[in-house]
Design a protein around this motif. Structure first.
Motif, PDB file in Angstrom:
ATOM      1  N   LYS A 115      -4.987 -25.904 -49.270  1.00  0.00           N
ATOM      2  CA  LYS A 115      -5.973 -25.198 -48.458  1.00  0.00           C
ATOM      3  C   LYS A 115      -6.461 -26.100 -47.320  1.00  0.00           C
ATOM      4  O   LYS A 115      -6.540 -27.310 -47.466  1.00  0.00           O
ATOM      5  N   GLU A 116      -6.777 -25.460 -46.184  1.00  0.00           N
ATOM      6  CA  GLU A 116      -7.328 -26.187 -45.043  1.00  0.00           C
ATOM      7  C   GLU A 116      -8.842 -25.994 -45.023  1.00  0.00           C
ATOM      8  O   GLU A 116      -9.342 -24.895 -45.314  1.00  0.00           O
ATOM      9  N   PHE A 117      -9.563 -27.042 -44.648  1.00  0.00           N
ATOM     10  CA  PHE A 117     -11.022 -26.980 -44.597  1.00  0.00           C
ATOM     11  C   PHE A 117     -11.476 -27.332 -43.184  1.00  0.00           C
ATOM     12  O   PHE A 117     -11.546 -28.505 -42.799  1.00  0.00           O
ATOM     13  N   LEU A 118     -11.763 -26.275 -42.430  1.00  0.00           N
ATOM     14  CA  LEU A 118     -12.172 -26.410 -41.028  1.00  0.00           C
ATOM     15  C   LEU A 118     -13.076 -25.231 -40.692  1.00  0.00           C
ATOM     16  O   LEU A 118     -12.626 -24.085 -40.669  1.00  0.00           O
ATOM     17  N   GLN A 119     -14.329 -25.510 -40.447  1.00  0.00           N
ATOM     18  CA  GLN A 119     -15.267 -24.447 -40.079  1.00  0.00           C
ATOM     19  C   GLN A 119     -14.930 -23.957 -38.675  1.00  0.00           C
ATOM     20  O   GLN A 119     -14.717 -24.759 -37.766  1.00  0.00           O
ATOM     21  N   TYR A 120     -14.884 -22.622 -38.468  1.00  0.00           N
ATOM     22  CA  TYR A 120     -14.570 -22.130 -37.127  1.00  0.00           C
ATOM     23  C   TYR A 120     -15.094 -20.712 -36.937  1.00  0.00           C
ATOM     24  O   TYR A 120     -15.350 -19.981 -37.893  1.00  0.00           O
ATOM     25  N   ILE A 121     -15.252 -20.346 -35.654  1.00  0.00           N
ATOM     26  CA  ILE A 121     -15.599 -18.982 -35.271  1.00  0.00           C
ATOM     27  C   ILE A 121     -14.764 -18.601 -34.056  1.00  0.00           C
ATOM     28  O   ILE A 121     -14.383 -19.454 -33.250  1.00  0.00           O
ATOM     29  N   ARG A 122     -14.468 -17.319 -33.953  1.00  0.00           N
ATOM     30  CA  ARG A 122     -13.704 -16.839 -32.804  1.00  0.00           C
ATOM     31  C   ARG A 122     -14.623 -16.701 -31.593  1.00  0.00           C
ATOM     32  O   ARG A 122     -15.753 -16.222 -31.702  1.00  0.00           O
ATOM     33  N   LEU A 123     -14.152 -17.152 -30.457  1.00  0.00           N
ATOM     34  CA  LEU A 123     -14.936 -17.137 -29.222  1.00  0.00           C
ATOM     35  C   LEU A 123     -14.561 -15.954 -28.338  1.00  0.00           C
ATOM     36  O   LEU A 123     -13.411 -15.533 -28.321  1.00  0.00           O
ATOM     37  N   PRO A 124     -15.539 -15.433 -27.569  1.00  0.00           N
ATOM     38  CA  PRO A 124     -16.955 -15.825 -27.556  1.00  0.00           C
ATOM     39  C   PRO A 124     -17.688 -15.313 -28.792  1.00  0.00           C
ATOM     40  O   PRO A 124     -17.241 -14.369 -29.450  1.00  0.00           O
ATOM     41  N   HIS A 125     -18.821 -15.925 -29.076  1.00  0.00           N
ATOM     42  CA  HIS A 125     -19.578 -15.573 -30.272  1.00  0.00           C
ATOM     43  C   HIS A 125     -21.066 -15.719 -29.964  1.00  0.00           C
ATOM     44  O   HIS A 125     -21.470 -16.662 -29.284  1.00  0.00           O
ATOM     45  N   PRO A 126     -21.910 -14.800 -30.461  1.00  0.00           N
ATOM     46  CA  PRO A 126     -23.344 -14.861 -30.175  1.00  0.00           C
ATOM     47  C   PRO A 126     -24.005 -16.176 -30.571  1.00  0.00           C
ATOM     48  O   PRO A 126     -24.992 -16.583 -29.963  1.00  0.00           O
ATOM     49  N   LYS A 127     -23.462 -16.864 -31.573  1.00  0.00           N
ATOM     50  CA  LYS A 127     -24.046 -18.120 -32.022  1.00  0.00           C
ATOM     51  C   LYS A 127     -23.420 -19.335 -31.329  1.00  0.00           C
ATOM     52  O   LYS A 127     -23.695 -20.469 -31.693  1.00  0.00           O
ATOM     53  N   TRP A 128     -22.604 -19.084 -30.350  1.00  0.00           N
ATOM     54  CA  TRP A 128     -21.893 -20.166 -29.651  1.00  0.00           C
ATOM     55  C   TRP A 128     -22.158 -20.025 -28.163  1.00  0.00           C
ATOM     56  O   TRP A 128     -21.585 -19.197 -27.489  1.00  0.00           O
ATOM     57  N   GLU A 129     -23.102 -20.800 -27.650  1.00  0.00           N
ATOM     58  CA  GLU A 129     -23.426 -20.830 -26.227  1.00  0.00           C
ATOM     59  C   GLU A 129     -23.708 -19.439 -25.643  1.00  0.00           C
ATOM     60  O   GLU A 129     -23.177 -19.054 -24.606  1.00  0.00           O
ATOM     61  N   ASN A 130     -24.518 -18.680 -26.378  1.00  0.00           N
ATOM     62  CA  ASN A 130     -24.970 -17.362 -25.905  1.00  0.00           C
ATOM     63  C   ASN A 130     -23.830 -16.423 -25.569  1.00  0.00           C
ATOM     64  O   ASN A 130     -23.853 -15.681 -24.587  1.00  0.00           O
ATOM     65  N   ASN A 131     -22.779 -16.472 -26.411  1.00  0.00           N
ATOM     66  CA  ASN A 131     -21.654 -15.550 -26.257  1.00  0.00           C
ATOM     67  C   ASN A 131     -20.898 -15.771 -24.946  1.00  0.00           C
ATOM     68  O   ASN A 131     -20.372 -14.832 -24.347  1.00  0.00           O
ATOM     69  N   THR A 132     -20.813 -17.002 -24.499  1.00  0.00           N
ATOM     70  CA  THR A 132     -20.127 -17.320 -23.245  1.00  0.00           C
ATOM     71  C   THR A 132     -19.009 -18.341 -23.488  1.00  0.00           C
ATOM     72  O   THR A 132     -18.860 -18.875 -24.587  1.00  0.00           O
ATOM     73  N   PHE A 133     -18.242 -18.592 -22.427  1.00  0.00           N
ATOM     74  CA  PHE A 133     -17.231 -19.652 -22.426  1.00  0.00           C
ATOM     75  C   PHE A 133     -17.681 -20.805 -21.537  1.00  0.00           C
ATOM     76  O   PHE A 133     -16.860 -21.489 -20.935  1.00  0.00           O
ATOM     77  N   LYS A 134     -18.975 -21.026 -21.459  1.00  0.00           N
ATOM     78  CA  LYS A 134     -19.523 -21.958 -20.477  1.00  0.00           C
ATOM     79  C   LYS A 134     -18.897 -23.340 -20.555  1.00  0.00           C
ATOM     80  O   LYS A 134     -18.562 -23.941 -19.532  1.00  0.00           O
ATOM     81  N   ARG A 135     -18.740 -23.873 -21.758  1.00  0.00           N
ATOM     82  CA  ARG A 135     -18.230 -25.236 -21.871  1.00  0.00           C
ATOM     83  C   ARG A 135     -16.795 -25.361 -21.363  1.00  0.00           C
ATOM     84  O   ARG A 135     -16.344 -26.448 -21.035  1.00  0.00           O
ATOM     85  N   LEU A 136     -16.085 -24.251 -21.325  1.00  0.00           N
ATOM     86  CA  LEU A 136     -14.705 -24.263 -20.841  1.00  0.00           C
ATOM     87  C   LEU A 136     -14.601 -24.007 -19.345  1.00  0.00           C
ATOM     88  O   LEU A 136     -13.564 -24.291 -18.737  1.00  0.00           O
ATOM     89  N   GLN A 137     -15.651 -23.476 -18.751  1.00  0.00           N
ATOM     90  CA  GLN A 137     -15.566 -23.033 -17.363  1.00  0.00           C
ATOM     91  C   GLN A 137     -16.084 -24.055 -16.351  1.00  0.00           C
ATOM     92  O   GLN A 137     -15.785 -23.939 -15.162  1.00  0.00           O
ATOM     93  N   TYR A 138     -16.836 -25.032 -16.827  1.00  0.00           N
ATOM     94  CA  TYR A 138     -17.383 -26.030 -15.901  1.00  0.00           C
ATOM     95  C   TYR A 138     -16.946 -27.427 -16.326  1.00  0.00           C
ATOM     96  O   TYR A 138     -16.578 -27.665 -17.469  1.00  0.00           O
ATOM     97  N   TYR A 139     -16.993 -28.338 -15.380  1.00  0.00           N
ATOM     98  CA  TYR A 139     -16.651 -29.732 -15.650  1.00  0.00           C
ATOM     99  C   TYR A 139     -17.884 -30.465 -16.185  1.00  0.00           C
ATOM    100  O   TYR A 139     -18.946 -30.437 -15.563  1.00  0.00           O
TER     101      TYR A 139
END
Length: 228
Positions: A115-139
């Motif tokens: 078994k693999e043990f890695l916590q994850y959520i599919r993006l975008p997600h309400p609990k991840w940067e207000n449902n945005t891709f902000k961290r991926l879109q800016y430098y």
């Protein structure tokens, strides 16, 4: 069953020694110490003398939020794959400490072998940067902020400046779905090998992580959840 313990450390070598002492059975330990850190040579020597310690590396200057964290993590994993016949690879911080006996740890993974043990959520997600891709879109130039009086404030200013100028990177499209996760994981040798081989053979997504905010929290899960 054998385990590789990967430790990302940057201070308090005495504490890292205690972590190493804990993993004294069926474990190989690989340690990366932040290159910009200052370490007591006597304690460093002590750390290197533990039989379970297979490598102590000081290759990267590691900066919170920077691409350097992902680079360091992947390099440490590569060294561990090359030097250990471990069945599982566990990434932890040099500030962590196990709260259960080692036998509990060994028994747990024996019972959950494969078994693999890695916590994850599919993006975008309400609990991840207000449902945005902000961290991926800016430098987010955290690796270039070390000489600033307040690095995090300076980086936030750079992001706001990009927003004002309309600078916005496209969302990575190497996979149909992107995932966010915790940095820390316990993964099988198969997953570790898959991650490293994908990075080597299909480097576009890895290169796209440059100056993404905390890219290790997106890259590892996106690759593994899509491919494993």
């Amino acid at each position: 069953m054998r385990h590789a313990i990967l430790i990302l450390g940057h201070k308090e070598l005495d504490h890292i020694c205690r972590i190493v002492e804990h993993f004294n059975k069926n474990c190989d330990v690989f340690i990366h110490l932040d290159k910009k850190g200052t370490y007591d040579p006597i304690t460093l020597k002590k750390l290197s003398c533990y039989r379970q310690v297979k490598a102590i590396i000081q290759k990267y200057e590691v900066n919170w939020g920077g691409t350097s964290v992902l680079d360091c993590e992947l390099h440490l994993l590569q060294v561990a794959i090359e030097q250990s016949n471990a069945d599982y690879f566990h990434l932890i911080s040099g500030q962590d400490y196990p709260i259960r006996p080692l036998n509990h740890f060994l028994d747990f993974f024996q019972q959950n072998n494969g078994k693999e043990f890695l916590q994850y959520i599919r993006l975008p997600h309400p609990k991840w940067e207000n449902n945005t891709f902000k961290r991926l879109q800016y430098y987010y130039p955290y690796d270039y902020a070390t000489d600033k009086e307040n690095p995090r404030k300076w980086v936030r200013e750079q992001v706001r400046d990009q927003q004002k100028k309309g600078i916005k990177r496209p969302i990575p499209d190497e996979f149909d779905y992107l995932y966010g996760s915790s940095q820390w994981f316990s993964i099988t040798k198969n997953a570790a090998t898959c991650l490293l081989e994908y990075t080597k053979n299909s480097p576009a997504l890895y290169k796209r992580m440059w100056m993404t905010f905390a890219p290790e929290e997106c890259y590892v899960a996106t690759v593994l959840v899509n491919l494993i």
